[in-house]
Design a protein around this motif. Structure first.
Motif, PDB file in Angstrom:
ATOM      1  N   UNK A 368      40.708  10.015  80.631  1.00 45.34           N
ATOM      2  CA  UNK A 368      39.462   9.280  80.828  1.00 45.34           C
ATOM      3  C   UNK A 368      38.986   8.571  79.582  1.00 45.34           C
ATOM      4  N   UNK A 369      39.874   8.486  78.557  1.00 44.96           N
ATOM      5  CA  UNK A 369      39.537   7.882  77.264  1.00 44.96           C
ATOM      6  C   UNK A 369      38.253   8.482  76.704  1.00 44.96           C
ATOM      7  N   UNK A 370      38.118   9.774  76.876  1.00 39.85           N
ATOM      8  CA  UNK A 370      36.964  10.488  76.315  1.00 39.85           C
ATOM      9  C   UNK A 370      37.247  10.830  74.859  1.00 39.85           C
ATOM     10  N   UNK A 371      36.299  10.524  73.993  1.00 42.70           N
ATOM     11  CA  UNK A 371      36.457  10.788  72.568  1.00 42.70           C
ATOM     12  C   UNK A 371      36.541  12.285  72.315  1.00 42.70           C
ATOM     13  N   UNK A 372      37.581  12.699  71.599  1.00 43.33           N
ATOM     14  CA  UNK A 372      37.705  14.087  71.184  1.00 43.33           C
ATOM     15  C   UNK A 372      37.209  14.272  69.761  1.00 43.33           C
ATOM     16  N   UNK A 373      37.730  13.462  68.837  1.00 44.09           N
ATOM     17  CA  UNK A 373      37.300  13.583  67.439  1.00 44.09           C
ATOM     18  C   UNK A 373      37.653  12.330  66.676  1.00 44.09           C
ATOM     19  N   UNK A 374      36.770  11.907  65.802  1.00 40.89           N
ATOM     20  CA  UNK A 374      37.018  10.776  64.916  1.00 40.89           C
ATOM     21  C   UNK A 374      36.941  11.254  63.478  1.00 40.89           C
ATOM     22  N   UNK A 375      37.988  11.004  62.732  1.00 38.98           N
ATOM     23  CA  UNK A 375      38.011  11.337  61.312  1.00 38.98           C
ATOM     24  C   UNK A 375      37.647  10.086  60.536  1.00 38.98           C
ATOM     25  N   UNK A 376      36.440  10.116  59.964  1.00 38.06           N
ATOM     26  CA  UNK A 376      35.915   8.986  59.211  1.00 38.06           C
ATOM     27  C   UNK A 376      34.828   9.499  58.299  1.00 38.06           C
ATOM     28  N   UNK A 377      34.733   8.922  57.110  1.00 35.37           N
ATOM     29  CA  UNK A 377      33.722   9.390  56.159  1.00 35.37           C
ATOM     30  C   UNK A 377      32.315   9.203  56.697  1.00 35.37           C
ATOM     31  N   UNK A 378      32.097   8.136  57.484  1.00 37.07           N
ATOM     32  CA  UNK A 378      30.752   7.840  57.964  1.00 37.07           C
ATOM     33  C   UNK A 378      30.333   8.756  59.101  1.00 37.07           C
ATOM     34  N   UNK A 379      31.297   9.164  59.951  1.00 36.31           N
ATOM     35  CA  UNK A 379      30.949   9.898  61.158  1.00 36.31           C
ATOM     36  C   UNK A 379      31.287  11.376  61.086  1.00 36.31           C
ATOM     37  N   UNK A 380      32.103  11.795  60.152  1.00 30.41           N
ATOM     38  CA  UNK A 380      32.451  13.200  60.037  1.00 30.41           C
ATOM     39  C   UNK A 380      32.248  13.662  58.598  1.00 30.41           C
ATOM     40  N   UNK A 381      30.979  13.819  58.181  1.00 27.41           N
ATOM     41  CA  UNK A 381      30.726  14.184  56.788  1.00 27.41           C
ATOM     42  C   UNK A 381      31.239  15.559  56.427  1.00 27.41           C
ATOM     43  N   UNK A 382      31.586  16.403  57.424  1.00 22.14           N
ATOM     44  CA  UNK A 382      32.089  17.728  57.100  1.00 22.14           C
ATOM     45  C   UNK A 382      33.448  17.646  56.420  1.00 22.14           C
ATOM     46  N   UNK A 383      34.150  16.525  56.638  1.00 21.70           N
ATOM     47  CA  UNK A 383      35.466  16.364  56.023  1.00 21.70           C
ATOM     48  C   UNK A 383      35.348  15.632  54.692  1.00 21.70           C
ATOM     49  N   UNK A 384      36.400  15.706  53.924  1.00 26.82           N
ATOM     50  CA  UNK A 384      36.387  15.188  52.556  1.00 26.82           C
ATOM     51  C   UNK A 384      36.228  13.675  52.546  1.00 26.82           C
ATOM     52  N   UNK A 385      35.240  13.189  51.810  1.00 24.47           N
ATOM     53  CA  UNK A 385      34.960  11.753  51.775  1.00 24.47           C
ATOM     54  C   UNK A 385      35.977  10.975  50.945  1.00 24.47           C
ATOM     55  N   UNK A 386      36.772  11.645  50.171  1.00 16.13           N
ATOM     56  CA  UNK A 386      37.732  10.904  49.353  1.00 16.13           C
ATOM     57  C   UNK A 386      38.833  10.276  50.211  1.00 16.13           C
ATOM     58  N   UNK A 387      38.906  10.663  51.484  1.00 13.55           N
ATOM     59  CA  UNK A 387      39.936  10.120  52.361  1.00 13.55           C
ATOM     60  C   UNK A 387      39.373   9.062  53.289  1.00 13.55           C
ATOM     61  N   UNK A 388      38.378   8.293  52.827  1.00 18.77           N
ATOM     62  CA  UNK A 388      37.856   7.227  53.676  1.00 18.77           C
ATOM     63  C   UNK A 388      38.833   6.066  53.764  1.00 18.77           C
ATOM     64  N   UNK A 389      39.863   6.066  52.926  1.00 19.90           N
ATOM     65  CA  UNK A 389      40.941   5.087  53.021  1.00 19.90           C
ATOM     66  C   UNK A 389      42.261   5.818  52.850  1.00 19.90           C
ATOM     67  N   UNK A 390      43.257   5.388  53.626  1.00 21.26           N
ATOM     68  CA  UNK A 390      44.572   5.984  53.501  1.00 21.26           C
ATOM     69  C   UNK A 390      45.260   5.429  52.264  1.00 21.26           C
ATOM     70  N   UNK A 391      45.954   6.284  51.568  1.00 26.42           N
ATOM     71  CA  UNK A 391      46.545   5.889  50.287  1.00 26.42           C
ATOM     72  C   UNK A 391      48.070   5.865  50.346  1.00 26.42           C
TER      73      UNK A 391
END
Length: 420
Positions: A368-391
């Protein structure tokens, strides 16, 4: 005395040499040896200088002229080709727009036709219900008229002094209490059918929106094929690298482990790396009881069972996983419950969308194209912000998780080919 005269002559000669404009070097004043370059010249430059110093013959000049004219013709032809492509570009876009319009016109016509059918069905229901109610109203109006006539006759009889009833004005026998027919209660619009219709339309609308969103993602679909050189020896890969399952028969003790192969974690990576742009793929997990689907840098460790070799347990990977019936999203050894999951629903097909430039990876329940999880510095602050861009380049990855009772249950995953 002679020496003094000589010194005087030399002084006059030096003064003449030092007069403005009189200090000129002649050929006899130059050194005879070769000129010394401040830096040694390269052999290529020396060959070029030597070649340029040799005069060209008439034949060489004619050949060079022919080459220049041929290059001029090729350049002009290429320019004409580019101009033609530019002029055809607008025509091609207009043709594509017309074809897209035709497809959407068909969809709109189908929706409009279905809307008319539904509205006509409701109108027919209204007419039939109205006709039945009109018949009931007519019966009750006749009953009311009869009661009113009886009231008048009875009133006239009571008004006579003698109390006798005039034989020329008989009293109509009318029931004093008419009971409603049991069928009257059923004369109404089929509201239950109408509410069911609304629910169906709402579901169709959600499915249509999901399919339209999936259609957009399918335009960015990637050809994901599992790399056998990275997969654990107990993972059997079939179906042109798109079908994976746990199999003890796949493990060959004599097989030499590849340096990039996982030796302890039941994991496998795709063959192609993601280095730019938008990418989407899906993993069918309906026949797998415990799994992880995600992306990782190629630097993910392949040996051992520590966190550096497991999806989502390090800075190098992102994933969603199902273990013991619980769904979770992982990165850098931290996890959250998926944002879009409803109750205890478990996805049967996981969709993964990567926007490499923006540093985003999004997981969907592809049914149903239901969102499960988005990994992004803006929307998931619980995750490390240093990965807002892939290196580094990213690789699609899957992992079979070991349930509490081992791999006794189904352990099979499929990667659909979305490009066909």
């Amino acid at each position: 005395m002679e020496n003094k005269d000589t010194d005087t002559a030399l002084s006059k000669a030096m003064e003449e040499k030092l007069q403005p404009g009189s200090f000129v070097l002649g050929p006899q004043d130059l050194t005879v040896g070769p000129a010394v370059q401040p830096y040694p010249r390269s052999p290529k430059l020396l060959r070029k200088t030597a070649h340029s110093s040799i005069p060209l013959t008439q034949e060489q000049l004619s050949k060079h002229l022919e080459q220049l004219k041929a290059e001029e013709a090729r350049t002009e032809a290429h320019l004409q080709s580019l101009k033609k492509r530019r002029s055809n570009l607008s025509k091609s876009v207009e043709v594509m727009k017309q074809k897209v319009k035709e497809r959407f016109d068909v969809m709109r016509a189908a929706l409009q036709q279905d809307e008319r059918a539904v509205r006509d069905s409701l109108e027919l229901d209204r007419r039939e219900t109205t006709a039945k109610l009109n018949q009931v109203l007519k019966d009750w109006q006749q009953h009311l008229s009869a009661v009113q006539r009886s009231i008048r006759c009875t009133g006239n009889a009571l008004a006579q002094k003698s109390g006798a009833v005039n034989s020329t004005d008989p009293i109509e026998e009318v029931s004093c209490h008419k009971k409603p027919d049991a069928a009257e209660a059923s004369i109404r619009l089929n509201e239950e059918r109408f509410q069911n219709l609304l629910r169906k339309l709402q579901q169709i609308s959600r499915d249509l929106q999901a399919q339209l969103q999936r259609k957009t993602f399918l335009l960015d679909s990637s050809n994901v094929v599992i790399d056998r050189e990275t997969s654990h020896t107990q993972i059997a890969i079939t179906g042109e690298g798109r079908s994976l399952c746990i199999s003890s028969e796949a493990c060959d003790p004599q097989r030499k482990l590849h340096p990039l192969q996982f030796d302890q974690v039941y994991c496998a990576l795709a063959t192609s790396a993601i280095t730019n742009g938008l990418h989407y793929w899906e993993v069918d997990v309906r026949c797998c009881s415990a799994w992880a689907v995600g992306v990782t840098y190629g630097s993910l460790h392949r040996k051992g069972r520590d966190k550096s070799a497991k999806l989502g347990r390090n800075r190098m990977s992102w994933c969603v996983e199902l273990r013991d019936g619980r769904l979770s999203a992982w990165h850098n050894d931290r996890h959250v419950a998926p944002t879009g999951i409803r109750g205890h629903d478990q996805p049967t097909i996981v969709g993964v969308h990567v926007n490499y430039e923006k540093g985003r990876v999004v997981f969907y329940d592809a049914d149903g194209m239901e969102l499960l999880q988005e990994f992004s510095a803006a929307l998931t602050p619980v995750f490390d912000r240093m990965h807002h861009q892939f290196i580094d380049p990213l690789y699609p990855a899957v992992r079979f998780l070991r349930p509490q009772d081992g791999f006794a249950r189904s352990s099979h995953m499929e990667i659909p080919d979305l490009q066909n």
